[in-house]
Design a protein around this motif. Structure first.
Motif, PDB file in Angstrom:
ATOM      1  N   VAL B 135     -46.962  16.986  76.478  1.00 56.31           N
ATOM      2  CA  VAL B 135     -48.225  16.320  76.165  1.00 56.31           C
ATOM      3  C   VAL B 135     -49.349  17.347  76.115  1.00 56.31           C
ATOM      4  O   VAL B 135     -49.334  18.344  76.841  1.00 56.31           O
ATOM      5  N   SER B 139     -54.165  13.634  76.990  1.00 49.92           N
ATOM      6  CA  SER B 139     -52.985  13.033  77.631  1.00 49.92           C
ATOM      7  C   SER B 139     -52.451  13.888  78.774  1.00 49.92           C
ATOM      8  O   SER B 139     -51.893  13.369  79.730  1.00 49.92           O
ATOM      9  N   ALA B 143     -50.778  11.701  81.741  1.00 50.30           N
ATOM     10  CA  ALA B 143     -49.353  11.376  81.597  1.00 50.30           C
ATOM     11  C   ALA B 143     -48.460  12.042  82.657  1.00 50.30           C
ATOM     12  O   ALA B 143     -47.527  11.408  83.148  1.00 50.30           O
TER      13      ALA B 143
END
Lengths: 131, 386
Positions: B135, B139, B143
């Motif tokens: 990612v 993000s 994440a």
């Protein structure tokens, strides 16, 4: 299994500092502002004289949530997602997990300390409560 | 009225469903046809198109139709168009169109938002989910900690509000209960069964303090708002709705670096653009992708003070159809479906024109506020029937 960040020139110090047990945040060397997410310019004075700087690795839970939803079939729930205000770096917050305690033991204002979890070439800064 | 103002002329909406098989372009066409019909315009009179966030090839369910495709598919000759995600949230596309008509770049602009998230989820071969080894961008800060959904980000703002100001789940429930009660009166709404407090309180948690019913649902639908120039009103047959004020903001794009969601700045800024006051507003249509965002918008817009949102909605009477500030009268996204921002402006216009049918609010409403966005992005429109 966690999604891992793609390392680049801006974020490498943050994601690999844990190899030396060190939480590193970008800081402007001219006006001392901490810059997160890390970028090669100070968002306060536009100086390019910025570099990763180690901070103490402690902080305070600013807010949190207990996630109950399995976002993938293999995800283990529940777990705590928190926003930690980092000591010594005013204005910087890290989204992270609070680990090492029951999910209902976490509250706003809790003091926490970084605990790195290595996966491949990344050291994820998780936090645990300071007892 | 002024020839220098921007107005909303026709509005339109496709059916709202899940797992629809009608293509996203044709759903968009359904909404375009309805809007043109209400305005009394032909497609040949349209000379602008504006959308959010444009076609997103890597995540087509989220945004399957871009301005490019609509222009070409419908034979529009545009002198101005725009579509993109780097804007102050969904209704930023309407703000852009308003600026375009006010500066003479276009006379009638189709603004649209088409979503196909439920259909895409049910047909993964046709609409594959984005696959990434690693990612990056924003993000990467969420994440890796399994903070994957915006519900986990919004929940943290809600949790802080609960802890700092004492809001309760019973209070917050009124956003979902009110939305579902209103959706039951909206023939197009996705969910038409009312929700009880018992059902709400016993619902499973998604991300505390937000439960299942605090979340909107993936939807397939298209919504169209036509923005027309003040000197082109003689070409339309419907009652024009004036964009009396508009505001938007972004500062920290990351959801976790700001003290407050961006709506708090935008709510204040909106009133700097107008002589109207919050007390003049007849109905509020505010973003409720997650219920707490609606509470934050009510505080941001000055309907109550910061921290008093829970008390403001407590019991639900104040925000009911016959209350002092009818809220999300089409059901909001929680009741009507995740129309993604455009549903709020659509409903504001429907109410101001008295076309709400069973859900029409009483007393001839003349002023409505419509908002979109949560977290770091916010847009607010003040809409007036003069």
């Amino acid at each position: 299994m966690r999604a891992l960040p793609k390392l680049d020139a801006d974020n490498r110090a943050f994601w690999t500092g844990g190899a030396e047990g060190s939480l590193r945040l970008h800081q402007c060397q001219d006006c001392k502002t901490f810059i997160h997410p890390p970028r090669p310019v100070c968002r306060k004075c536009l100086s390019e004289n910025v570099r990763p700087t180690a901070v103490a690795g402690t902080g305070v839970v600013d807010t949190f949530t207990v996630n109950h939803q399995k976002w993938s079939p293999t995800m283990e729930v529940p777990f705590v997602i928190a926003r930690v205000a980092v000591d010594g770096a005013p204005g910087v917050y890290l989204t992270t997990n609070i680990v090492g305690c029951p999910v209902d033991a976490v509250d706003v204002g809790d003091r926490v300390r970084v605990k790195f979890e290595q996966q491949d070439d990344v050291w994820l800064p998780l936090f645990e409560k300071v007892s | 009225m002024s020839t220098h103002d921007a107005y909303i002329s026709g509005v339109g909406q496709s059916e709202i469903g899940t797992k629809l098989t009608r293509s996203p372009l044709l759903l968009t066409l359904d909404a375009v046809r309805e809007a043109l019909d209400e305005a009394g315009l032909t497609i040949g009179q349209i000379d602008g198109v504006s959308t959010y966030p444009g076609r997103v090839p890597a995540f087509l369910g989220f945004s399957p139709v871009g301005a490019d495709e609509l222009v070409d598919a419908l034979g529009i000759r545009a002198t101005w168009y725009a579509g993109g995600g780097e804007i102050t949230s969904q209704l930023g596309a309407v703000v852009a169109a308003a600026m375009a008509v006010r500066t003479g770049q276009a006379r009638h602009v189709i603004c649209f938002r088409t979503v196909y998230e439920a259909a895409a989820l049910s047909r993964p071969d046709e609409y594959p989910r984005p696959q990434r080894d690693r990612v990056d961008g924003m993000s990467q800060w969420f994440a890796p900690f399994n903070a994957i959904s915006a519900v986990t980000w919004t929940a943290q703002y809600a949790m802080r509000h609960f802890k700092k100001y004492g809001m309760t789940r019973e209070q917050l429930a009124q956003i979902a209960l009110t939305g579902r009660a209103h959706a039951a009166l909206n023939p197009r709404a996705l969910v038409r069964e009312p929700l009880s407090m018992d059902e709400y309180m016993s619902a499973r948690m998604i991300s505390s303090p937000l439960c299942l019913f605090d979340c909107d649902r993936f939807t397939d639908a298209s919504t169209v708002i036509i923005v027309s120039a003040g000197d082109a009103l003689d070409e339309i047959k419907c009652t024009p709705v004036r964009i009396a004020a508009m505001a938007g903001s972004v500062e920290r794009l990351s959801w976790d670096q700001a003290e407050q969601m961006a709506c708090y700045a935008t709510g204040k800024d909106l009133w700097k653009q107008t002589d109207y006051k919050p007390a003049d507003v007849d109905t509020a249509q505010v973003y409720d992708g997650f219920s707490f965002q609606a509470v934050a918008w009510l505080e941001s817009l000055g309907f109550c003070e910061l921290g008093e949102g829970g008390q403001f909605i407590e019991g639900g009477k104040r925000i009911a159809l016959d209350g002092e500030l009818p809220l999300n009268t089409f059901g909001g996204q929680i009741g009507a479906g995740r129309l993604h921002g455009f549903g709020f402006a659509h409903e504001a216009v429907v109410q101001l024109r008295g076309k709400g049918g069973a859900r029409q609010i009483p007393n001839d409403p003349k002023l409505a506020v419509a908002t979109s966005g949560g977290g770091p992005l916010a847009t607010a429109l003040l809409l007036a029937r003069d």
